[in-house]
Every structure is written in C-alpha cells, then in structure tokens.
Design an enzyme around this catalytic site. Structure first.
Site: not given
Ligand code: GCU
Length: 849
Positions: A217, A298, A302, A351, A380, A402, A408, A526
């Site tokens: 981001n 990216k 989002e 999705r 994700d 990736e 996370e 898990e």
């Molecule tokens: C997840 C994550 C985000 C991140 C996104 C991505 O949604 O929570 O923080 O930006 O993945 O991989 O772009």
C-alpha cells in the site's frame, strides 16, 4: 564504515543473547580447538573492494571461525602461499588466480561450489553473491560441528528470492509486530542504516537476493528526489551482501503531486505523458540505485488505484512499468491479489474466483519482465487454504508465490506457529496441469512452463525490535523461508533443526523440545482457530488477532463461512456453488467437487454442509469443531511445559522471553477454544457429546461475585467472555472490588484469572485469599516501542475493546486454598483500560480449564 560495522557485529557475538545475531551467532563450539586442524589457517577472498560480497565473505569467514573455533585466520585478497587455504571467489577470479578448475561446476546464477575435500576449502560462486552464499553455507556447517568432507554444487531453485517489507514512510509497519521500520521515519530514509546492513547480512546467509523496502500500500512520496537519494543509501548498505533493493509503487503517483516531480492530470497507463513520467522517474532511481531489482505493484486492489480506472487491463498497467524497467534490467512483480467487494446474498459470488477472472484472460499479454506474484491461497494467508489455482492457469506468464513470514492471521508472533510445514504442503502440491506432474515449486521456479523468471516473495515485516520479528522462536520462519526458497525440496523439520542448532545450541534435549513444539504448532493453531478449512476465524474487520467468527460473514470482503443455524461452509462446487473448484485442472477439480473425495481439512472451504455432516473420521462437523478446538488448546498447554524443560539449557534471556510468550499462548488458546466452541454451540444448538462446551465446573464467573465499584458488562462479541459477560469498573478513575467465598474443598490449587488488557492504559490487579495477596500484576500491553527494554510486551495489534484480542489469562500456581476463604480481586483502571475481568478458575493441580 563497513569495517566499523564488521567490528560491531563481531562484538555482538560475545554479548547478551538478545536475538540480534539470530542464526549468525557463531557461538563457540564445545571443544572447538580440537577442530583447528580441520580448517585451513588462511583465507583468500578474491576481491579487495570492501563493498564486494567476496570481501564480505572473507570477513565473515574470519569472524566466524574465530568465534566458533577460536581459530584466528588471516585474510588475503590475492593468490596466497602454497599451503592449505580457504579460497572464496567467483569462478572467473578463481581461474585468474589459481588456473582453471579441474572440472567446470554446473552453476546457475547465485549458485556455488563448496569443496572441503583435500587440504583446501574452495568456495566458488558463479557470481560474487554465490561466493558469499557458499561462505555462509560453510560457516553453517562448522557452527553445527559438521566437518564432514563435501564437494557439493548448490544452485537456487529460482532467481527471485525476495522479501517484501510493508514499511510505511512514517516509520510504522503494516502487519508488523516488532517495532518500527529500520529504514523509514517521518517520511524519509533514516541516516543510521546499521540495522539495515545487519538485516541484509541475515538475508544473504539464507540466500535472499532482494528486499522490497516499502509497503505494497505504497506512498507516492517515496519518489521525491530526496527519497530516491535515500533509496540509494539503502542499496549501498545492502549491496555488499548481494541484496538488491526493490520498491512498491503507488499506481497514481503521476497525479499525486510528488515534490520534485512533474504533476500530471491523469495516470492512464497508455497516456504518453504518463509513460514518460514513469520512464523519467525510473531513470532517476537507477542513477542512485544502478542495480535496483524492480517494482512491486498492488493495483486495483483494496482501494488502491490501478489501470482499470481508465478501462485499461491489468496487463497494460503492468507493462507500463515493465517498459520503464526493461532498459535497466529490472522486473515488475505484479500482484494477483485483486478482488472486488461482493454481496453474500448472491450464492455464486466468491472472492476466491477473482484472481482467475482477472488474470486468466490476460495470460500471454504480460511483457517478459513481468512476474505475477500470487498469494499461496486464493483468499489471504489463512491458516489453511487450498493452493491458489491461478498457478495452474497462466502458463504463459512467469509467476512467484507470496508467502507471509509475519504471522498476520496466525497469532502475530504471540502464538508460536512454525510455518515450514504449511509452506511445504503448498510447494509440494501437485496441480496436475494437463494430467501431468505440476508441483507448485516447479511452476514457480519456471521449470514447469519454461520461464526464466519466477520465485518467491516473503512478507517479513521485520522491525527495530532486537528479535527482528517480535519473538525469538518466530525467526525460524524467516530462516525457513530463505532456505525453502533456495531449495523447496528440503524437509521442514531438517531446516528447523539447523535453525535450532545455530540459534540456540546443539544439545539434543534442546533440539528435541524445540522441534516438538514447533512441529506441533501449526496443527495446534489450526485446531484452536479454524479447522476443516473454515479459515482462521479471527476478527477480519479489526486486528486479525483474536477470535471473532461472525465478522467473516455479512461483509463485502468475501471471507465468508456462510454459517447459519443448520449449515456451514462455502459451496464452491461447479454443480451447485460458486464454481471455484472448476478453476483447478480436471483431476484436482473433480476431487474438490465431491464431498467424498475432498480432504476433511478443506471440507468447509469447498462444501456447504449440515453441522451433522459426517467426516471421513466418522465424526460430525460440529463435534469435530469441538474436539479439535479442545485438542489444539490442550497441545498449546504442553508447549509451556516443554519450554520449561529448557531452563538452564539455553540462555536465560531468551528462555524467559519465550516462556512469557508460551504462557500467553497457552492462555489465549483457551480463549480461542472457548470462543469458537461457544459461538457454534450457540448457533447450532447442538451440544458437545463430551459435555465440555459451556460446562466449566472450576470457574467462578466475575459477574457472579459480590461487586463493589465493578459492574457486569455484556461483551461484544459475546463468545469472547465466559457466560457472555465480564465485569468492568463503574468509574474509570476508581478501583473496583469483586469478591466471593470459596466453596471448593480445602487444598492446593492453581488459581487462574481471565482478564482483559485493553490498549491505552495499564490497569492493575491484586488477587488475595483471606486478605493475603496471592498475586498482582499490571496489565500493560503496548506495542513494541523501538527496543525490548523494560517489561516484556506483546507485539500484536492491540485492541481498545474488551474482546477476544484483549482477553488474557494469568495463573498462580500451587496456592493453598481453604474452604470459606474470601477470594478478592481489586482492579484499578488506568486511562482507557477499565480493568475488565472475566472469571477465576480454581483448578485442581494438573487441570487446565
Ligand atoms: C491483507 C492485509 C493487508 C494487506 C493486504 C495485501 O488484506 O490485511 O494489510 O495490505 O493483505 O496483501 O495487500
């Protein structure tokens, strides 16, 4: 400057075990002096430039052998003497100095030959980087006491072995749990890049060759002339370790008013002025970073801008950057993580289908220096996902996988989860493209579909904390990531054990205990978070840390479970559902299409079933939910005991730090277990056959105690509190008291208190029995602040609420309890922390509930 750095690294070997040296501690080997004759006395590093990887290799060998064996070797930079030497250099330099090798090793870029047979150790790289990797490989063997003679050629599985760091320019790190950025602060690049160089050294030792330094981001102001100059400084400190710099781009940078760059009125990838803009900026970057690895993008994901704004395809967007980079030899890592918000009332919406819908039609349209970067699963980074079918659907495009090193959705380094086995399952998966063997690892290496590019991106998010990633044990994941990217055929447990020997020691009981904890950790997590392929049932709208299953559904984000009173799971069949199963090649599609052939651990990923659906184990879905959540939490309790067996066998500093985390995990696994079990019991109304769910004979609910200055509080989500209810102080400036008379038989018990630790204050608790204090503590969760000084803290994303993220447990062992005693807890609030209490458990010894 590099000499100084080398000295300071050297000094750190002897100092406290704070984690900074990670697996490169070079700890003295017991009886090291006996091995002096196994190692030559002179090192010949065939490059005298202090910023060359071969020079660094010479320094590293010298420091390592001194530290591990106590052997002082001299370093030379040209052909030296006739005796036995360690010679490190490239094939070309070696041949110049010593004449052609007797046989030419079959080396790929970055590969090396390590030959310890005879009285000379040869470490010969295809390139400088390869020579450095060979030096680290040799030192790794010596540090583990392995003096077996070898003549081995080691080549990387794939050319792209990068980390992605989600560092923001303001110094924060998205999904980072170990402090702030090592290289950004206040909008620019910091002046002291010592930790950055140390990180590059760690990465080089596991074969990582590039780091994307800023968040996906991205922020356009990375591209100001000052920051571009700063990127040059980062690249300068990483280059001697063979680590290149890459950056994430903000797609609409041309219109973002970047200081020092032209400001355009559009960011259309086909507009000539936009093309020119990116070409100019790229040229500027290469002036400061002549070996920049490339861009990570990216786009249209989002909320990020992208080419779709202008009705251009994602390929046109990717190729915009590819063309700017092409003259410089850089590559574009274009992320496949593209999806649109969805409506759950549409049964066929999914999705998981988005990547296929966006990318499959574009196969063949990407320039040669574009690599599609695909998360391992279609959603994700969940605790379990099927392999992303996109790997099988774009054979004309180079791809990279990736993986997420930072945890996370997997406990944010506060729960130990060793990810090697998860990644191995994905990498070894056979997608059966065209009914032929098509292992994911061979697709991403480029081998399966004949691409010269391909590989790995690991989202690491290391920070300024001395442990790098937020916990000592979690560093096994960074280590395993590098080792598996180099050679995905390695065994996850073997890799782990190398890491244990290097990071801790070679004591068999240490290796056994740490191996057991680590290898059981992913299955345990898990089991107590989300089994049967339902995903990690965390709060996807807030911290991604604690339990909150209902946040999955009724959102536009598409991480749905479709749970109602009778049924659960996503119908992803072609016959009745979203059709996702059909994205796989026929053999795999057929398997997932049918309940009978879908593995239990992905059942709810692919099928919408009744809670009473029978699994292959013969158990019902709901009973398996209960059983596995109890089993997972029970396993997490054993981790603490196993860890305690290490006292005195490893250094106290790391022992106590990890013990703190294991105790937390043991307590939080119970929070998870109870929340998930209660949630689905409440929803389905089907009781647990073993009568555990909702039945807690040892608990005293806080709300049932006599309260003074405390009041009951209906917790949201309800399942994050025992009996749905906690207590909080009535005034956030005054202490509250909760008390009750003990009714259990007199004896010795463990007393556990479940409480909440909200962000924004440090409330204080005192527990007493018959007016005698049995324990007190300050509830002081706060994010890492620069270093680990002061009280131990957890690095997970904090919560300001009383919920499943802030829920904690503290246990006081072996307490003498007398029937009729008054148990009293005094909670003093602080700031926003309102001293929440859930329950007290008076536990017969050996019982954890
Ligand atoms: C997840 C994550 C985000 C991140 C996104 C991505 O949604 O929570 O923080 O930006 O993945 O991989 O772009």
């Amino acid at each position: 400057m590099l000499r100084l750095l080398a000295l300071s690294l050297c000094a750190s070997f002897a100092t406290a075990e704070n984690g900074l040296s990670a697996w490169l501690r070079y700890a003295p080997l017991q009886g090291g002096q006996h091995f002096h004759s196994s190692v030559p006395s002179h090192i010949v590093a065939l490059n005298s430039s202090t910023v060359s990887p071969v020079y660094i290799a010479g320094q590293e060998l010298q420091q390592g052998l001194k530290s591990i064996l106590g052997k002082q070797c001299n370093v030379h930079h040209a052909h030296y003497g006739g005796g036995s030497n360690i010679v490190v250099g490239t094939v070309a330099e070696y041949s110049k100095a010593y004449g052609a090798l007797s046989s030419t090793p079959d080396l790929l870029d970055d590969g090396y030959l390590l030959d310890t047979i005879g009285n000379t150790v040869q470490i010969i790289g295809k390139n400088e980087r390869g020579a450095l990797y060979g030096a680290f490989a040799y030192l790794s063997k010596v540090a583990q006491g392995n003096f077996t003679k070898v003549a081995e050629v080691s080549n990387p599985s794939a050319p792209i072995r990068w980390t992605n760091e989600w560092d923001n320019l303001d110094g924060s790190i998205e999904r980072g749990f170990a402090g702030n950025s090592n290289w950004f602060s206040n909008g620019s690049i910091v002046s002291n890049l010592t930790r950055t160089a140390e990180y590059a050294r760690l990465l080089a030792s596991i074969g990582i060759n590039a780091v994307v330094v800023n968040n996906v981001n991205a922020n356009a102001s990375l591209l100001t002339p000052t920051n571009i100059e700063g990127l040059g400084r980062i690249a300068d400190v990483m280059r001697p370790y063979g680590v290149q710099v890459g950056i994430s781009l903000y797609f609409s940078s041309p219109t973002a008013g970047v200081k020092g760059q032209a400001n355009l009125t559009n960011f259309d990838p086909l507009d000539e002025s936009v093309v020119q803009w990116w070409s100019n900026v790229t040229d500027q970057i290469y002036e400061h970073v002549p070996d920049m690895a490339g861009y990570l993008v990216k786009a249209n994901s989002e909320g990020q801008p992208g080419p779709l704004t202008y009705n251009r395809t994602l390929a046109e967007g990717a190729n915009l950057f590819a063309k700017a980079l092409q003259p410089h030899g850089g590559i574009v890592m274009f992320r496949a993580f593209v999806y649109n918000p969805l409506n759950e009332t549409v049964w066929t919406a999914d999705r998981a289908n988005a990547q296929i819908e966006f990318f499959k039609p574009l196969d063949g349209e990407f320039d040669d220096n574009v690599v599609i970067q695909i998360k391992y699963g279609p959603i994700d980074f969940q605790v379990r996902e099927p392999v992303s079918p996109l790997f099988a659907n774009i054979p004309k495009s180079a791809v990279a996988i990736e993986l997420q090193v930072t945890q996370e959705y997997l406990g944010q380094q506060c729960h130990l989860v060793y990810l090697g086995p998860l990644w191995k399952e994905i990498l070894d998966y056979d997608l059966r493209v065209d009914n032929e063997t098509s292992l994911v690892r061979n697709i991403i290496s480029g081998e399966r579909f004949n691409h010269s590019l391909g590989g790995y991106a690991g989202v690491s998010n290391v920070g300024t904390n001395e442990t790098w990633i937020g916990s000592h044990m979690a560093m096994s994941n960074l280590y395993a990531y590098g080792r598996l990217a180099w050679d995905p055929t390695l065994d996850a447990q073997d890799v782990l054990q190398d890491w244990i020997r290097l990071t801790f020691n070679t004591n068999p009981s240490v290796i056994d205990a740490m191996t057991q904890i680590s290898m059981e950790s992913w299955p345990a997590y898990e089991n107590y978070s989300g089994n049967l392929g339902v995903q990690t049932l965390t709060d996807i709208l807030y911290t991604h840390f604690g339990p909150n299953p209902q946040t999955q559904d009724n959102t536009i984000w598409g991480q749905w479970t479709r749970a109602d009173q009778k049924t659960i799971g996503m119908d992803r069949t072609v016959a009745n559902g979203t059709g996702f199963a059909g994205n796989y090649p026929p053999e795999i599609a057929e398997m997932f299409e049918n309940i009978a052939t879908t593995p239990d651990n992905l059942l709810l990923w692919f099928h919408h079933v009744n809670y009473t659906q029978l699994l292959k184990s013969g158990q019902t879905v709901i009973q398996d939910f209960y059983d596995q959540h109890y089993a997972g939490a029970a396993t997490a309790q054993t981790f603490t005991t196993l860890w305690e067996s290490l006292q005195g066998k490893i250094d106290d500093e790391r022992y106590y730090d990890q013990l703190f985390r294991q105790v937390f995990q043991a307590g939080h696994s119970l929070v998870w277990r109870d929340a998930i079990a209660n949630f689905y019991y409440n929803l389905s109304g089907i009781p647990d056959e073993a009568k555990r769910v909702g039945n807690h004979p040892y608990r005293i609910e806080a709300e049932s105690m006599e309260l003074d200055g405390y009041e009951p509080y209906a917790v949201i989500p309800f399942e994050a509190a025992s009996n749905f209810t906690a207590i909080v102080v009535s005034s956030n400036t005054t202490a509250g008291t909760a008390q009750t008379t003990i009714t259990c038989p007199s004896g010795t018990y463990d007393v556990a208190v479940n409480y909440y630790d909200q962000y924004g204050g440090a409330s204080h608790f005192v527990v007493s029995l018959a007016n005698e204090t049995i324990g007190e503590w300050t509830s002081n969760l706060k994010p890492w602040i620069g270093n680990s000084e002061g009280p131990r803290v957890l690095g997970h994303t904090p919560s300001i609420y009383i919920d499943g993220h802030s829920a904690m447990r503290i246990t006081f062992s072996n307490v003498t309890v007398t029937k009729g005693d008054v148990l009293k807890i005094v909670g003093t609030p602080d700031g926003n922390d309102i001293a929440g209490l859930d329950y007290v458990s008076i536990l017969p010894l050996g019982v954890v509930e």
